[in-house]
Each structure stands twice: as structure tokens, then as C-alpha cells.
Design a protein around this motif. Structure first.
Motif, mmCIF file in Angstrom:
data_model
loop_
_atom_site.group_PDB
_atom_site.id
_atom_site.type_symbol
_atom_site.label_atom_id
_atom_site.label_comp_id
_atom_site.label_asym_id
_atom_site.label_seq_id
_atom_site.Cartn_x
_atom_site.Cartn_y
_atom_site.Cartn_z
ATOM 1 N N GLY A 138 -7.974 -18.034 -16.422
ATOM 2 C CA GLY A 138 -7.160 -19.223 -15.420
ATOM 3 C C GLY A 138 -7.749 -19.197 -13.962
ATOM 4 O O GLY A 138 -7.105 -19.790 -13.477
ATOM 5 N N LYS A 139 -8.865 -18.694 -13.745
ATOM 6 C CA LYS A 139 -9.330 -18.664 -12.315
ATOM 7 C C LYS A 139 -10.492 -19.640 -12.170
ATOM 8 O O LYS A 139 -10.987 -19.677 -11.122
ATOM 9 C CB LYS A 139 -9.897 -17.154 -12.118
ATOM 10 C CG LYS A 139 -9.083 -16.200 -11.903
ATOM 11 C CD LYS A 139 -9.583 -14.760 -11.214
ATOM 12 C CE LYS A 139 -8.685 -14.040 -10.747
ATOM 13 N NZ LYS A 139 -9.514 -12.898 -10.090
ATOM 14 N N MET A 140 -10.682 -20.221 -13.365
ATOM 15 C CA MET A 140 -11.816 -21.371 -13.168
ATOM 16 C C MET A 140 -11.532 -22.597 -14.137
ATOM 17 O O MET A 140 -10.766 -22.468 -15.048
ATOM 18 C CB MET A 140 -13.122 -20.587 -13.428
ATOM 19 C CG MET A 140 -14.484 -21.572 -13.354
ATOM 20 S SD MET A 140 -14.460 -22.444 -11.496
ATOM 21 C CE MET A 140 -14.866 -20.652 -10.464
ATOM 22 N N PRO A 291 -5.494 -12.289 -3.852
ATOM 23 C CA PRO A 291 -4.725 -13.291 -3.599
ATOM 24 C C PRO A 291 -5.216 -14.802 -4.334
ATOM 25 O O PRO A 291 -4.403 -15.480 -4.368
ATOM 26 C CB PRO A 291 -5.491 -13.430 -2.207
ATOM 27 C CG PRO A 291 -6.616 -12.846 -2.064
ATOM 28 C CD PRO A 291 -6.421 -11.850 -3.034
ATOM 29 N N GLN A 292 -6.214 -14.463 -4.995
ATOM 30 C CA GLN A 292 -6.494 -15.746 -6.142
ATOM 31 C C GLN A 292 -5.939 -15.446 -7.507
ATOM 32 O O GLN A 292 -6.169 -16.240 -8.259
ATOM 33 C CB GLN A 292 -7.907 -15.648 -6.156
ATOM 34 C CG GLN A 292 -8.981 -15.788 -5.131
ATOM 35 C CD GLN A 292 -8.336 -16.888 -4.194
ATOM 36 O OE1 GLN A 292 -8.126 -17.938 -4.678
ATOM 37 N NE2 GLN A 292 -8.244 -16.680 -2.813
ATOM 38 N N ALA A 293 -5.248 -14.477 -7.622
ATOM 39 C CA ALA A 293 -4.453 -14.321 -9.030
ATOM 40 C C ALA A 293 -3.543 -15.473 -9.375
ATOM 41 O O ALA A 293 -2.825 -16.088 -8.590
ATOM 42 C CB ALA A 293 -3.558 -13.065 -8.950
ATOM 43 N N PHE A 296 0.266 -16.220 -9.023
ATOM 44 C CA PHE A 296 0.731 -16.869 -7.422
ATOM 45 C C PHE A 296 1.081 -18.180 -7.773
ATOM 46 O O PHE A 296 1.846 -18.859 -7.069
ATOM 47 C CB PHE A 296 -0.022 -16.393 -6.440
ATOM 48 C CG PHE A 296 0.163 -15.166 -6.073
ATOM 49 C CD1 PHE A 296 1.385 -14.349 -6.026
ATOM 50 C CD2 PHE A 296 -1.166 -14.098 -5.865
ATOM 51 C CE1 PHE A 296 1.410 -13.008 -5.511
ATOM 52 C CE2 PHE A 296 -1.099 -13.039 -5.450
ATOM 53 C CZ PHE A 296 0.088 -12.278 -5.380
ATOM 54 N N ASP A 297 0.294 -18.985 -8.743
ATOM 55 C CA ASP A 297 0.761 -20.551 -8.979
ATOM 56 C C ASP A 297 1.879 -20.746 -9.521
ATOM 57 O O ASP A 297 2.358 -21.874 -9.488
ATOM 58 C CB ASP A 297 -0.564 -21.054 -9.730
ATOM 59 C CG ASP A 297 -1.810 -21.127 -9.130
ATOM 60 O OD1 ASP A 297 -1.909 -21.077 -7.871
ATOM 61 O OD2 ASP A 297 -2.857 -20.800 -9.883
ATOM 62 N N GLU A 304 1.052 -9.730 -1.587
ATOM 63 C CA GLU A 304 -0.339 -9.202 -1.970
ATOM 64 C C GLU A 304 -0.374 -7.711 -1.307
ATOM 65 O O GLU A 304 -0.890 -7.350 -0.340
ATOM 66 C CB GLU A 304 -1.084 -9.940 -0.731
ATOM 67 C CG GLU A 304 -2.711 -10.050 -1.330
ATOM 68 C CD GLU A 304 -3.418 -10.853 -0.359
ATOM 69 O OE1 GLU A 304 -3.133 -11.836 0.086
ATOM 70 O OE2 GLU A 304 -4.773 -10.281 0.028
ATOM 71 N N TYR B 223 -14.800 -26.032 -11.294
ATOM 72 C CA TYR B 223 -14.090 -25.916 -10.171
ATOM 73 C C TYR B 223 -13.007 -25.125 -10.342
ATOM 74 O O TYR B 223 -12.396 -24.916 -11.209
ATOM 75 C CB TYR B 223 -13.579 -27.425 -9.671
ATOM 76 C CG TYR B 223 -12.767 -28.169 -10.877
ATOM 77 C CD1 TYR B 223 -13.333 -28.724 -12.066
ATOM 78 C CD2 TYR B 223 -11.298 -28.177 -10.595
ATOM 79 C CE1 TYR B 223 -12.595 -29.274 -13.183
ATOM 80 C CE2 TYR B 223 -10.643 -28.721 -11.769
ATOM 81 C CZ TYR B 223 -11.008 -29.381 -12.691
ATOM 82 O OH TYR B 223 -10.302 -29.814 -14.015
ATOM 83 N N PRO B 225 -9.056 -24.076 -9.980
ATOM 84 C CA PRO B 225 -7.875 -24.665 -10.353
ATOM 85 C C PRO B 225 -7.135 -25.045 -9.132
ATOM 86 O O PRO B 225 -7.043 -24.574 -8.251
ATOM 87 C CB PRO B 225 -6.954 -23.533 -11.518
ATOM 88 C CG PRO B 225 -7.688 -22.144 -11.026
ATOM 89 C CD PRO B 225 -8.992 -22.442 -10.547
ATOM 90 N N ARG B 230 2.206 -23.040 -4.990
ATOM 91 C CA ARG B 230 1.977 -21.823 -4.609
ATOM 92 C C ARG B 230 3.160 -21.013 -4.433
ATOM 93 O O ARG B 230 4.167 -21.531 -3.714
ATOM 94 C CB ARG B 230 0.967 -21.542 -3.803
ATOM 95 C CG ARG B 230 -0.403 -22.134 -4.146
ATOM 96 C CD ARG B 230 -1.085 -21.100 -5.199
ATOM 97 N NE ARG B 230 -1.647 -19.849 -4.294
ATOM 98 C CZ ARG B 230 -2.318 -18.757 -5.098
ATOM 99 N NH1 ARG B 230 -2.731 -18.894 -6.151
ATOM 100 N NH2 ARG B 230 -2.721 -17.840 -4.311
ATOM 101 N N ALA B 231 3.248 -19.820 -4.708
ATOM 102 C CA ALA B 231 4.444 -18.983 -4.311
ATOM 103 C C ALA B 231 4.293 -18.626 -2.835
ATOM 104 O O ALA B 231 3.528 -18.741 -2.034
ATOM 105 C CB ALA B 231 4.099 -17.168 -4.911
#
Lengths: 323, 256
Positions: A138-140, A291-293, A296-297, A304, B223, B225, B230-231
Motif C-alpha cells: 500500500g506504499k506505492m 510516518p508513511q505507514a 494513517f490514511d 508517531e 507514484y 498513493p 489523513r489522521a
């Protein structure tokens, strides 16, 4: 150029998979642009019983064969291949499910068709399809262009708004040209989880731990917090793979789907497979040092920090509040 | 039982992934690599079967990233043979990679091939089912546990479904299984044993087979996401963050 979209309406233990209605929605997006139809395919002797729930399709095909009574890759792929060859669709849509992960690549290999996994968006672009797909936990994201047909797309559950419209489609029984062979892989029965463990689907509060918990001994910190909150401990897949908690505590695609009032995600990155099982929680708080996990979305609140530092402080604060 | 295991290197997601200027591939210049997690489970499952029923475990890998360290670790854990496929470039997509693995595996004539069901950097399906197709073997994936079945020439593979439910699948051999998890967590091996394996293990080099390079899909761009909603991030010391969480829970009536 092919116009129709074939959707595999997957049946799991006598029920349609939840992702089916998302596949129908994705199929409609494509078919609206190509001027084609959305074709739903149900495999199995009781397939016709599921047809009323597939009203969003233009046509509903049922292959009724005893070899399809329970899942086995050989007969499933053979049946899907026959229908694909007969209908010549622009795309074949399957869910990123336990069955989808077998059938989609095996079909793609057999008919030398393009395959895209992790699909979150699918749009026709001229005669091609443009697919937005998620990978790397899910990071890209990747935008993939698919020119050949049929494009076989595995859709990530939770990516499309389900299409559950009522429709007029009639059931079309499909006879295959030859009987299905049993194949070398045979279904031998279900193995159900042992009863007696906590049912995490019934909990209002879940303290969920991931890789960030680091070692089994640290689970006690999460148990203490869950006790203070009146909830239970659950986990993401890496913790279950380590054998630190039973499979009945796993949240995600291959585990349980939970909708508690409060879900505390501790040291969980939030891969799509995990999000699939918990995004319906009323309140999500995520704790992760990255922080990119992706967690958090979808969390409402985040912090953090290291979970091992926060856990004792949070348990103490809860206990102090409760007096 | 003669078992082949495929192991792959994947970028470590702890480090941010860099996109090359082309926008369509990764810049692996500064990336670190590690063993694909489900391949680690595939190796563990192979070793468990060998220990319980005898046999031979051959590990097959493409020469990429930090693969030598992975292969020495596999040898230290108990793999009998290591086959490394010589190649200068980054691994191709799964379908093409499967052809490379198949050519290296055919001379081994395994009864069972175990591969991790998925690698996080794959976009077009896993290597395992395409490898089965290239080898002309049956396939079933998302397997969490394998047992030697009651039927001769077959194994029982436990396929994972939602709700902690498993399907017991009878699999006639030879076959390829896509492993999600082994019956036990991958074993720990001390550094001293890995160092020992470095001194005693000989890799067998396998020339890479020619692979048709005509891809069926094309990456238009990579790219990150888009950040959704965001939290709201809570900051401060652990004590301050804990206090803030308690306030949030109290407002929602979850702590009284």
C-alpha cells in the motif's frame, strides 16, 4: 474490439463474496465506456440461487457442474476459460481473494492474457484499459496500461462502491462443451477454527498489534491495555504467522472482519489486506513510528511514537481515568 | 521427498522507495533488500517436511540484491543444495521470472515446489502460479501448512479462507504450492552457523534461460498513493499522547 466485462461472482461457503458487488460496479464503469454489457458468472450446482443478488449485471450465467460444488483450481479455471473463450470479453474481473489469487494467474497463463493485481481504479482509454493498482504494502501505486484483451484484473476489496441495483437479467444456464476433469487438486473438507477463543468480531474495543510489538513477551503490554479498556487483543498477519496469537485473532482479508467502536492499531503498517478487515471501525487510532505507514490514511487519529513506549503510559492513563 | 524452494529478494519497505527519473521504475541505487517473507515460510515448510519425512531441499534464487546472504542462511537452516541463477539485471516481472526459475528447477525433478504466494513488489500476479504453468504442474496457493497425506503420492495443503477457516486440499504430486505461512514460524539461525555455511556451501550456478521480453502490460507511471483523509496526528511525549487518547475516548463514551 471486445466490449463486455465478465465478472466472476465467487461463492464461498454458500454465500457470494462481498467483493462481488464491487466487481459489478467496476465492470459497469468499463462497459459504460465500451458500450458493452456486464456479465456475471456463477460456478457451482447452486449457482442459480445467487442470481437474484446479481441484479446489477446485464446477464447472469451459471455453470452447473458437480465438479464445481467445492472449490478446486482445475475445474474452476477450466470453466472460466471456456466461458471467456465463448464470450470474448474486454476484461475479466475477479476479487483479490483466496480463490482469485489462484484462478486469475492460472487463467492468464493458460490464455496468455495480461494480468493486473491490486486494482483500485479501472478506466477505458481508447481501446486500452488504464488501471491504478496498489502494491508494496500500500506504499506505492502504479498506473498500468493494458492493451490486450481480455485484461484479467484482480480488484482490491474496498476499492469500488458496491453496485447492488435490482435488475431484470435472466439466468442463462451454460453447458460446457465437455465435462470438467477433476484435476490434481481436490477439495477434501473445511477445517473450522476451534471454538472457545474470544470472538473478536463481537468486541466493542480491540487493541490490535502488528510487527511493531517486536516480540511475544511484549503482548502482555497489549493485554494489560485491553484489560483496562474492557476489550480484547487481536493482530495483523505477521503476528499470527509467528504463532504468538491464534488465527482466530487475525484481522484482515484472510482473517476476521471487525467493526468495533474503537480499534487501536499498534505497530501495524496498514497494508490493504489488513485495512479490508478493520476500516469499518467507528474510531481508529493508529500508532506507528513510520510516518508513511498507510494505516494513517484511514485512521481518525495517529501518533508517531514507539508502541512499546506508549503502551504502559496509555494503560496507566486509562486506569487513572477509571479511578 | 525432493523439494525445490524459490526465494526472492524484495526491497525493504522500512526505507522510502525511490522512483527513477523515467517515472516507470524504481531506483534501487540506495535500496536495501531482504528475503520475501512468504518465501521464508516456504523454505521453513520445506525443511519441516524434510525433517518429518526425509528428503532433499534445493533452494533456487535469482542473483540479485543481497541474495548470497539469504542463500547462506538457507544452507545454515538445512537446505541441501543451492542453485543461483546468474543474471545481471533486476528480476523481470513474475511471468518472465517464472520461466527462469522453471528452467533451473526442471533438472532437479522435484516432487514438490514451494514458493511464497506473493511478493509485495509484484504487479502482475505471483511467480508461483506462473511457475506451475511453466513446469506443467498443478497449482494451489494461499497455503498455510502442508502435511503428507494419507494418499500415496499426494500431500494435504491447507488453503486459507476468511474467518480463520481452512480448506483441506488433496494435492497429487508433482505440484507447485503458493505458501502464505508454514506450520511453524521460520526458524532462527545463529550468525555463527551462517558463517560456517559461508565456508562450506558451494552455490551451483545456473545460466539464465532466454525469456520472451514482450510484456503484456506497461507501467505508465509509479507514484505514491494520494493522501486521503489523513489522521489527525497527536504529538508530544508518550504521557501527553496517552492523555489525549483518553480524552478522545472519554468524549465518545468509551472510557468513563
Amino acid at each position: 474490439m471486445a466490449k463486455d466485462v465478465l465478472v466472476l461472482a465467487e461463492v464461498y461457503r454458500d454465500a457470494l463474496a462481498d467483493v462481488t458487488w464491487e466487481l459489478l460496479a467496476a465492470g459497469r464503469t468499463i462497459a459504460s465506456a465500451t458500450g458493452g454489457q456486464v456479465l456475471a458468472l456463477v460456478l457451482g450446482p447452486n449457482g442459480a440461487a445467487h442470481a437474484p443478488a446479481l441484479g446489477a449485471a446485464d446477464r447472469i450465467m451459471v455453470v452447473d457442474d458437480p465438479r464445481l460444488a467445492d472449490y478446486a483450481p482445475g475445474p474452476y479455471v477450466a470453466a472460466l476459460q471456456e466461458v471467456t473463450a465463448a464470450e470474448q470479453p474486454r476484461a475479466v474481473l475477479l476479487g483479490a481473494t483466496s480463490i482469485g489469487w489462484d484462478v486469475a494467474p492460472l487463467l492468464a497463463a493458460r490464455i496468455n492474457a495480461p494480468l493486473v493485481t491490486g486494482c483500485k481504479e479501472i478506466q477505458p482509454e481508447g481501446e486500452a484499459l488504464r488501471v491504478a493498482t496498489s502494491f508494496c504494502g500500500g506504499k506505492m501505486m502504479a498506473e498500468v496500461r493494458v492493451d490486450g484483451a481480455p485484461a484479467i484484473c484482480m480488484v482490491l476489496p474496498g476499492s469500488f462502491r458496491p453496485a447492488d441495483a435490482a435488475g431484470q437479467a435472466k439466468i442463462e444456464p451454460r453447458k460446457l462443451p465437455s465435462p470438467l476433469e477433476p484435476g490434481a487438486v481436490r477439495f477434501d473438507g473445511w477445517v473450522l477454527p476451534e471454538a472457545g477463543d474470544v470472538d473478536i468480531t463481537q468486541q466493542d474495543v480491540l487493541v490490535s498489534v502488528g510487527r511493531g510489538i517486536q516480540q511475544k513477551d511484549n503482548l502482555e503490554l497489549a493485554e494489560n491495555l485491553a484489560g483496562a479498556l474492557g476489550g480484547a487483543v487481536c493482530a495483523s498477519r505477521p503476528v499470527i504467522d509467528q504463532g504468538w496469537l491464534p488465527a482466530t485473532r487475525q484481522v484482515g482479508k484472510s482473517g476476521m472482519t471487525v467493526k468495533p467502536k474503537f480499534y487501536l492499531a499498534l505497530g501495524i503498517s496498514g497494508a490493504p489486506e489488513h485495512q479490508e478487515g478493520m476500516k469499518g471501525a467507528d474510531l481508529i487510532i493508529a500508532v506507528n513510528t513510520d510516518p508513511q505507514a498507510p494505516i494513517f490514511d484511514i485512521a481518525h487519529y495517529g501518533a508517531e511514537v514507539d508502541v512499546l513506549d506508549l503502551l504502559p503510559a496509555l494503560t496507566e492513563a486509562i486506569e487513572a481515568k477509571r479511578g | 521427498m525432493n523439494i525445490a524452494v524459490v526465494v526472492r529478494q524484495v526491497p525493504d519497505l522500512i526505507e522510502p522507495l525511490e522512483i527513477a527519473p523515467s517515472g516507470t521504475e524504481f531506483d534501487f541505487g540506495s535500496a536495501s533488500f531482504l528475503l520475501n517473507e512468504s518465501d521464508d515460510h516456504a523454505l521453513e515448510q520445506a525443511l519441516l517436511l524434510k525433517e518429518a519425512h526425509g528428503g532433499h531441499v534445493t533452494v533456487v534464487a535469482l542473483d540479485f540484491g543481497d541474495v548470497d546472504n539469504t542463500l547462506y542462511t538457507a544452507a545454515a537452516k538445512g537446505a541441501d543444495r543451492i542453485v543461483k541463477i546468474a543474471r545481471d539485471d533486476a528480476p523481470p516481472p513474475p511471468r518472465a521470472a517464472a520461466v527462469l526459475y522453471a528452467e533451473a528447477i526442471k533438472p532437479i525433478a522435484p516432487e514438490l515446489v514451494l514458493v511464497g504466494v506473493q511478493a509485495h513488489d509484484e504487479l502482475d500476479g505471483g511467480v508461483a502460479p506462473f511457475l506451475a504453468a511453466a513446469l506443467g504442474m498443478p497449482y494451489v496457493g494461499v497455503i498455510r501448512g502442508v502435511a503428507v497425506g494419507a494418499e500415496p503420492g499426494a500431500v494435504a495443503a491447507f488453503k486459507e479462507f476468511p474467518g480463520a477457516v481452512m480448506a483441506r486440499m488433496n494435492v497429487k504430486l508433482p505440484a507447485v504450492l503458493g505458501i502464505l505461512g508454514a506450520d511453524q514460524p521460520p526458524r532462527y539461525v545463529p550468525v555463527s552457523r551462517i558463517r560456517g555455511a559461508m565456508k562450506t556451501t558451494q552455490f551451483e550456478e545456473s545460466a539464465a534461460a532466454a525469456v520472451s521480453s514482450e510484456p503484456l502490460t506497461a507501467i505508465a507511471r509509479l507514484y505514491p498513493p494520494a493522501a486521503g483523509s489523513r489522521a489527525e496526528m497527536l504529538s508530544g511525549s508518550e504521557t501527553e499522547i496517552a492523555s489525549r487518547i483518553v480524552d478522545i475516548l472519554a468524549q465518545k463514551g468509551l472510557v468513563k
